[in-house]
Design a protein around this motif. Structure first.
Motif, mmCIF file in Angstrom:
data_model
loop_
_atom_site.group_PDB
_atom_site.id
_atom_site.type_symbol
_atom_site.label_atom_id
_atom_site.label_comp_id
_atom_site.label_asym_id
_atom_site.label_seq_id
_atom_site.Cartn_x
_atom_site.Cartn_y
_atom_site.Cartn_z
ATOM 1 N N MET A 1 -9.182 46.879 20.573
ATOM 2 C CA MET A 1 -10.636 46.999 20.688
ATOM 3 C C MET A 1 -11.293 45.621 20.487
ATOM 4 O O MET A 1 -10.829 44.846 19.662
ATOM 5 N N VAL A 2 -12.345 45.377 21.238
ATOM 6 C CA VAL A 2 -13.064 44.113 21.100
ATOM 7 C C VAL A 2 -14.462 44.408 20.578
ATOM 8 O O VAL A 2 -15.170 45.250 21.148
ATOM 9 N N THR A 3 -14.865 43.746 19.499
ATOM 10 C CA THR A 3 -16.239 43.912 19.020
ATOM 11 C C THR A 3 -17.078 42.744 19.506
ATOM 12 O O THR A 3 -16.594 41.603 19.582
ATOM 13 N N VAL A 4 -18.321 43.032 19.856
ATOM 14 C CA VAL A 4 -19.228 41.997 20.361
ATOM 15 C C VAL A 4 -20.449 41.929 19.452
ATOM 16 O O VAL A 4 -21.096 42.950 19.202
ATOM 17 N N THR A 5 -20.737 40.726 18.951
ATOM 18 C CA THR A 5 -21.928 40.520 18.126
ATOM 19 C C THR A 5 -22.900 39.668 18.913
ATOM 20 O O THR A 5 -22.518 38.628 19.463
ATOM 21 N N THR A 6 -24.153 40.121 18.969
ATOM 22 C CA THR A 6 -25.173 39.361 19.697
ATOM 23 C C THR A 6 -26.126 38.735 18.688
ATOM 24 O O THR A 6 -26.637 39.430 17.802
ATOM 25 N N VAL A 7 -26.343 37.434 18.808
ATOM 26 C CA VAL A 7 -27.205 36.720 17.858
ATOM 27 C C VAL A 7 -28.267 35.938 18.629
ATOM 28 O O VAL A 7 -28.173 35.764 19.844
ATOM 29 N N ASP A 8 -29.253 35.431 17.874
ATOM 30 C CA ASP A 8 -30.377 34.744 18.524
ATOM 31 C C ASP A 8 -30.204 33.229 18.601
ATOM 32 O O ASP A 8 -30.790 32.587 19.468
ATOM 33 N N THR A 9 -29.453 32.662 17.661
ATOM 34 C CA THR A 9 -29.354 31.198 17.645
ATOM 35 C C THR A 9 -27.895 30.745 17.598
ATOM 36 O O THR A 9 -27.006 31.497 17.159
ATOM 37 N N LEU A 10 -27.709 29.500 18.006
ATOM 38 C CA LEU A 10 -26.361 28.923 17.983
ATOM 39 C C LEU A 10 -25.853 28.789 16.542
ATOM 40 O O LEU A 10 -24.658 28.900 16.291
ATOM 41 N N GLN A 11 -26.800 28.580 15.624
ATOM 42 C CA GLN A 11 -26.418 28.458 14.217
ATOM 43 C C GLN A 11 -25.845 29.780 13.716
ATOM 44 O O GLN A 11 -24.827 29.810 13.022
ATOM 45 N N GLU A 12 -26.486 30.893 14.089
ATOM 46 C CA GLU A 12 -25.940 32.210 13.696
ATOM 47 C C GLU A 12 -24.577 32.425 14.357
ATOM 48 O O GLU A 12 -23.662 32.971 13.736
ATOM 49 N N ALA A 13 -24.477 31.975 15.600
ATOM 50 C CA ALA A 13 -23.199 32.129 16.298
ATOM 51 C C ALA A 13 -22.117 31.317 15.589
ATOM 52 O O ALA A 13 -20.983 31.769 15.445
ATOM 53 N N ALA A 14 -22.489 30.110 15.139
ATOM 54 C CA ALA A 14 -21.513 29.259 14.439
ATOM 55 C C ALA A 14 -21.040 29.938 13.166
ATOM 56 O O ALA A 14 -19.848 29.904 12.839
ATOM 57 N N ALA A 15 -21.959 30.574 12.459
ATOM 58 C CA ALA A 15 -21.579 31.255 11.218
ATOM 59 C C ALA A 15 -20.600 32.391 11.532
ATOM 60 O O ALA A 15 -19.606 32.579 10.832
ATOM 61 N N SER A 16 -20.842 33.112 12.624
ATOM 62 C CA SER A 16 -19.934 34.210 12.997
ATOM 63 C C SER A 16 -18.601 33.694 13.500
ATOM 64 O O SER A 16 -17.554 34.266 13.199
ATOM 65 N N SER A 17 -18.650 32.601 14.306
ATOM 66 C CA SER A 17 -17.399 32.152 14.927
ATOM 67 C C SER A 17 -16.572 31.294 13.985
ATOM 68 O O SER A 17 -15.495 30.832 14.344
ATOM 69 N N ALA A 18 -17.075 31.082 12.730
ATOM 70 C CA ALA A 18 -16.255 30.368 11.749
ATOM 71 C C ALA A 18 -15.036 31.217 11.360
ATOM 72 O O ALA A 18 -14.027 30.701 10.913
ATOM 73 N N GLY A 19 -15.132 32.538 11.569
ATOM 74 C CA GLY A 19 -13.985 33.399 11.274
ATOM 75 C C GLY A 19 -13.141 33.609 12.523
ATOM 76 O O GLY A 19 -12.743 32.652 13.169
ATOM 77 N N GLN A 20 -12.929 34.881 12.867
ATOM 78 C CA GLN A 20 -12.066 35.219 14.003
ATOM 79 C C GLN A 20 -12.809 35.216 15.329
ATOM 80 O O GLN A 20 -12.197 35.113 16.385
ATOM 81 N N ALA A 21 -14.146 35.350 15.269
ATOM 82 C CA ALA A 21 -14.898 35.592 16.501
ATOM 83 C C ALA A 21 -14.860 34.392 17.446
ATOM 84 O O ALA A 21 -14.914 33.240 17.018
ATOM 85 N N VAL A 22 -14.769 34.706 18.726
ATOM 86 C CA VAL A 22 -14.758 33.670 19.765
ATOM 87 C C VAL A 22 -16.154 33.605 20.366
ATOM 88 O O VAL A 22 -16.722 34.630 20.753
ATOM 89 N N PHE A 23 -16.700 32.382 20.466
ATOM 90 C CA PHE A 23 -18.021 32.212 21.067
ATOM 91 C C PHE A 23 -17.908 32.375 22.581
ATOM 92 O O PHE A 23 -17.002 31.825 23.215
ATOM 93 N N LEU A 24 -18.857 33.115 23.140
ATOM 94 C CA LEU A 24 -18.849 33.360 24.581
ATOM 95 C C LEU A 24 -19.816 32.412 25.279
ATOM 96 O O LEU A 24 -21.018 32.437 25.024
ATOM 97 N N GLY A 25 -19.294 31.555 26.144
ATOM 98 C CA GLY A 25 -20.153 30.716 26.981
ATOM 99 C C GLY A 25 -20.437 31.499 28.258
ATOM 100 O O GLY A 25 -21.040 32.573 28.226
#
Ligand SMILES: Cc1cc2nc3c(=O)[nH]c(=O)nc-3n(C[C@H](O)[C@H](O)[C@H](O)COP(=O)(O)OP(=O)(O)OC[C@H]3O[C@@H](n4cnc5c(N)ncnc54)[C@H](O)[C@@H]3O)c2cc1C
Length: 268
Positions: free
Chosen positions: A1-25
């Motif tokens: 299963m793939v979970t998707v988190t949607t955020v408003d800023t790159l900073q929030e994305a950075a905080a999420s992708s510091a763990g396992q999450a992969v940033f989506l370009g």
């Protein structure tokens, strides 16, 4: 299963992708991994809107390119017409419509043609934490330390100082056997401060420092470039893959470097 988190800023994305999450370009590689069921991607973090990171604009003597600008955006911008021959050679139209500048910097071997051009142009990167770094440093640590890129800044090269060439087996949209870019500032007809970058000649785009050194003070002619051609692959250990062996890449690199330096690179 793939979970998707949607955020408003790159900073929030950075905080999420510091763990396992992969940033989506643009998702050309990330979604391919998901669709092929690769276990490595189980969490994705994406921006609600990437519009603010898609701009391309003059910034004093430099040009600022948002990390979410696509190859299509590059091709539509007259501010970066010198990069059109590069963007035009990334995949086919559907890929160029989605593939971002930021994603290209993190695309694994043998991808990263646009990053090769940015490396030759001595790009500076603005990161999500507000810091800046040069592309060469980021590439050196990109697989161990994942940082999110907000924008890329380059100086506009003058005249024909910038050249790019992509070598592939399938035309017009094959993957690179190698790609090459050069920035060749000249003073009184002599090269001063050349930068040469190779793609697909190492795990990441790399500079050909020995060739750069051999060009210092040289004229851009057969005699002037001969030292650089001899030194083209010095210090490089090109990889083997399904497209070409490392040995083959080493053998043909001087031929393509000569065409780049004396032929002016690829034509659209
Ligand atoms: C059929 C096909 C053909 C292709 N042909 C070429 C080609 O000719 N030349 C070439 O160079 N590439 C090619 N690619 C690879 C890819 O399309 C490009 O490299 C593209 O630029 C990747 O960008 P993206 O936005 O789609 O990346 P994504 O798939 O969204 O992400 C790729 C990686 O970059 C990371 N990333 C994305 N944006 C950022 C950011 N702002 N900051 C930090 N990390 C980020 C992601 O987390 C992920 O790890 C091809 C791919 C396919 C599927």
């Amino acid at each position: 299963m793939v979970t998707v988190t949607t955020v408003d800023t790159l900073q929030e994305a950075a905080a999420s992708s510091a763990g396992q999450a992969v940033f989506l370009g643009g998702g050309t590689l990330v979604m391919r991994s998901v669709n092929y069921g690769e276990q490595a991607v189980s969490q994705i973090v994406r921006l609600r809107s990437a519009a603010a990171l898609r701009g391309i604009r003059a910034d004093g003597a430099r040009i600022l390119i948002g990390a979410a600008a696509t190859m299509g955006d590059i091709l539509r911008s007259s501010d970066v017409s010198f990069l059109h021959p590069v963007a035009r050679q990334v995949g086919g139209p559907a890929i160029r419509n989605m593939a971002t500048v930021g994603g290209n910097i993190f695309a694994p071997h043998p991808y990263g043609d646009f990053a090769v051009a940015l490396l030759a142009l001595d790009a500076r990167l603005h990161l999500s934490d507000g810091s800046e770094t040069d592309l060469e440093s980021l590439l050196a640590s990109r697989d161990s330390e994942r940082r999110l890129v907000e924008s890329v800044s380059i100086v506009r090269p003058s005249g024909d100082d910038f050249r790019f060439r992509k070598v592939s087996r399938v035309k017009p949209k094959g993957v690179s056997v190698m790609s090459l870019a050069a920035w060749l500032p000249r003073s009184a007809g002599r090269i001063s401060g050349a930068r040469i970058a190779f793609g697909a000649m190492a795990p990441t785009p790399v500079r050909a420092r020995a060739a750069e050194a051999a060009l210092e003070g040289a004229a851009l002619d057969e005699t002037g470039v001969s030292g650089a051609l001899s030194a083209a692959t010095q210090g490089l250990n090109p990889p083997d893959d399904g497209l070409a062996s490392g040995w083959y890449r080493s053998q043909v690199a001087p031929v393509h470097l000569k065409r780049l330096l004396l032929g002016g690179g690829s034509r659209p």
